[in-house]
Design a protein around this motif. Structure first.
Motif, mmCIF file in Angstrom:
data_model
loop_
_atom_site.group_PDB
_atom_site.id
_atom_site.type_symbol
_atom_site.label_atom_id
_atom_site.label_comp_id
_atom_site.label_asym_id
_atom_site.label_seq_id
_atom_site.Cartn_x
_atom_site.Cartn_y
_atom_site.Cartn_z
ATOM 1 N N THR A 82 -36.091 -57.970 -48.971
ATOM 2 C CA THR A 82 -35.202 -57.095 -48.214
ATOM 3 C C THR A 82 -35.866 -55.728 -48.044
ATOM 4 N N THR A 83 -35.595 -55.095 -46.907
ATOM 5 C CA THR A 83 -36.115 -53.739 -46.683
ATOM 6 C C THR A 83 -35.041 -52.699 -46.991
ATOM 7 N N LYS A 84 -33.874 -53.166 -47.449
ATOM 8 C CA LYS A 84 -32.747 -52.249 -47.688
ATOM 9 C C LYS A 84 -32.723 -51.773 -49.136
ATOM 10 N N LYS A 85 -32.013 -50.666 -49.369
ATOM 11 C CA LYS A 85 -31.810 -50.178 -50.736
ATOM 12 C C LYS A 85 -30.832 -51.113 -51.464
ATOM 13 N N LEU A 86 -30.916 -51.136 -52.796
ATOM 14 C CA LEU A 86 -29.981 -51.939 -53.591
ATOM 15 C C LEU A 86 -29.177 -51.014 -54.495
ATOM 16 N N VAL A 87 -27.855 -51.151 -54.431
ATOM 17 C CA VAL A 87 -26.963 -50.292 -55.211
ATOM 18 C C VAL A 87 -26.006 -51.166 -56.017
ATOM 19 N N VAL A 88 -25.829 -50.840 -57.292
ATOM 20 C CA VAL A 88 -24.818 -51.549 -58.086
ATOM 21 C C VAL A 88 -23.837 -50.533 -58.649
ATOM 22 N N LEU A 89 -22.548 -50.800 -58.456
ATOM 23 C CA LEU A 89 -21.488 -49.987 -59.071
ATOM 24 C C LEU A 89 -21.164 -50.651 -60.400
ATOM 25 N N ILE A 90 -21.126 -49.884 -61.484
ATOM 26 C CA ILE A 90 -20.810 -50.498 -62.783
ATOM 27 C C ILE A 90 -19.605 -49.829 -63.420
ATOM 28 N N GLY A 91 -18.858 -50.635 -64.169
ATOM 29 C CA GLY A 91 -17.722 -50.118 -64.922
ATOM 30 C C GLY A 91 -18.168 -49.650 -66.287
ATOM 31 N N PRO A 92 -17.298 -48.893 -66.976
ATOM 32 C CA PRO A 92 -17.659 -48.348 -68.294
ATOM 33 C C PRO A 92 -17.891 -49.406 -69.370
ATOM 34 N N GLN A 93 -17.445 -50.658 -69.113
ATOM 35 C CA GLN A 93 -17.649 -51.723 -70.125
ATOM 36 C C GLN A 93 -19.080 -52.259 -70.140
#
Length: 324
Positions: free
Chosen positions: A32-43
């Motif tokens: 992929t040429t796109k950025k990768l973002v992950v949203l994470i919870g406090p757990q």
């Protein structure tokens, strides 16, 4: 790399973080040429966060309960929609012009960057009710205005299914009728459950699958895997995944993710799910004989024995014998 476009996923705990690790690796492997973002919870634990930071360009902590913003107020009125509010945070990623959200229980099988040519809100039909879209994969444009409206919609209407899919289908309510170009082909969100509801179509088109979505209670990470024998073990009574896709997930996880986990965990013990010398799939032992009535009831409850008597090959043989 398209700096203002990103694939986004969400991991609320360590189990889903493993899913996100595999998803991120599968996107990278298909260039992929796109950025990768992950949203994470406090757990999500520190070691898992460390692994995610090595795979994703951006790891963002989101916790609706801590924020003093509109989400917090909406949350007070609708505590039942906790995880949903967390997912809606993806609209706050306004440093991107367009994103594709993917659930952490999806796996990419080929490059899907062409999804960024689609408009908001583009998604594939849900196999259970095709006039609704499945919210496991969707194209969206981050916007604080849309985010605010979504939260307001949540507070006023709630969710008809108790989760984000109900909210999003309510909010983007004209998806079914307004613009066919927003209907993604099913191969971009192939539900592992749906394969068995229409086998001939899977035979015809399944080879073109671009994204497989492990819907259902049992997720890939709920099994164990013997990397040497290439064998998956676990309770197969609930198996809802095509064995090939499940094997793809475990092969990628054991080869590309587990080594990173060992580095991050160091001396701390953790269960990778990879176990050598495990007993093979229970379904490969002789299954107890079941009356056709019991078997029918199981199918109707979505509990087919996918890796045993109801396996893809067995069904295929049955179909072939009828067709001959």
């Amino acid at each position: 790399m398209a700096a203002d476009q990103a694939f986004v996923t969400l991991a609320t705990n360590d189990s889903y973080a493993r899913g996100a690790m595999v998803l991120g690796k599968s996107l990278r492997n298909h260039n992929t040429t796109k950025k990768l973002v992950v949203l994470i919870g406090p757990q999500v634990s520190e070691p898992c966060k460390g692994v995610l930071q090595r795979i994703y360009d951006e790891v963002r902590m989101v916790d609706v309960l801590d924020s003093g913003d509109t989400a917090h107020l909406a949350m007070m009125k609708r505590p039942d929609l906790g995880v949903t509010f967390t997912k809606l945070h993806c609209w706050t990623l306004t440093h991107f012009s367009k994103c594709v959200f993917m659930d952490a229980d999806t796996l990419v099988l080929s490059n899907i960057d062409e999804l960024f040519e689609r408009k908001e809100l583009s998604a594939a039909p849900d196999p259970g009710w095709p006039d609704c879209f499945n919210s496991g994969v969707f194209v969206f444009c981050p916007s604080m205005e849309t985010y605010g409206k979504l939260l307001q919609y949540c507070t006023e209407h709630g969710s008809f299914d108790g989760g984000d899919q109900g909210i999003l289908n309510g909010f983007f309510g004209d998806w079914a009728t307004a613009d066919i170009s927003k209907h993604l082909p099913f191969v971009y969100n192939l539900s592992s459950i749906a394969i068995y509801t229409y086998l001939p179509a899977f035979k015809q088109y399944g080879g073109n699958a671009k994204v497989v979505h492990f819907l259902g209670k049992t997720k890939p990470w709920n099994y164990t895997f013997d990397p040497k024998a290439k064998r998956i073990s676990g309770s197969m009574t609930e198996a809802t995944s095509h064995p090939t896709f499940l094997m793809d997930w475990w092969t990628l996880y054991s080869s590309a993710v587990v080594p990173l986990m060992y580095e991050q965990y160091g001396d701390q013990p953790f269960h990778s799910g990879c176990v050598e010398g495990e007993s093979p799939l229970q379904a490969q032992a002789l299954p107890p004989l079941m009356s056709s009535q019991e078997r029918k009831e199981r199918w109707e409850q979505g509990q087919a024995d996918y890796l045993g008597m109801d396996s893809f090959d067995n069904i295929q043989r049955k179909l072939d014998s009828f067709l001959k």
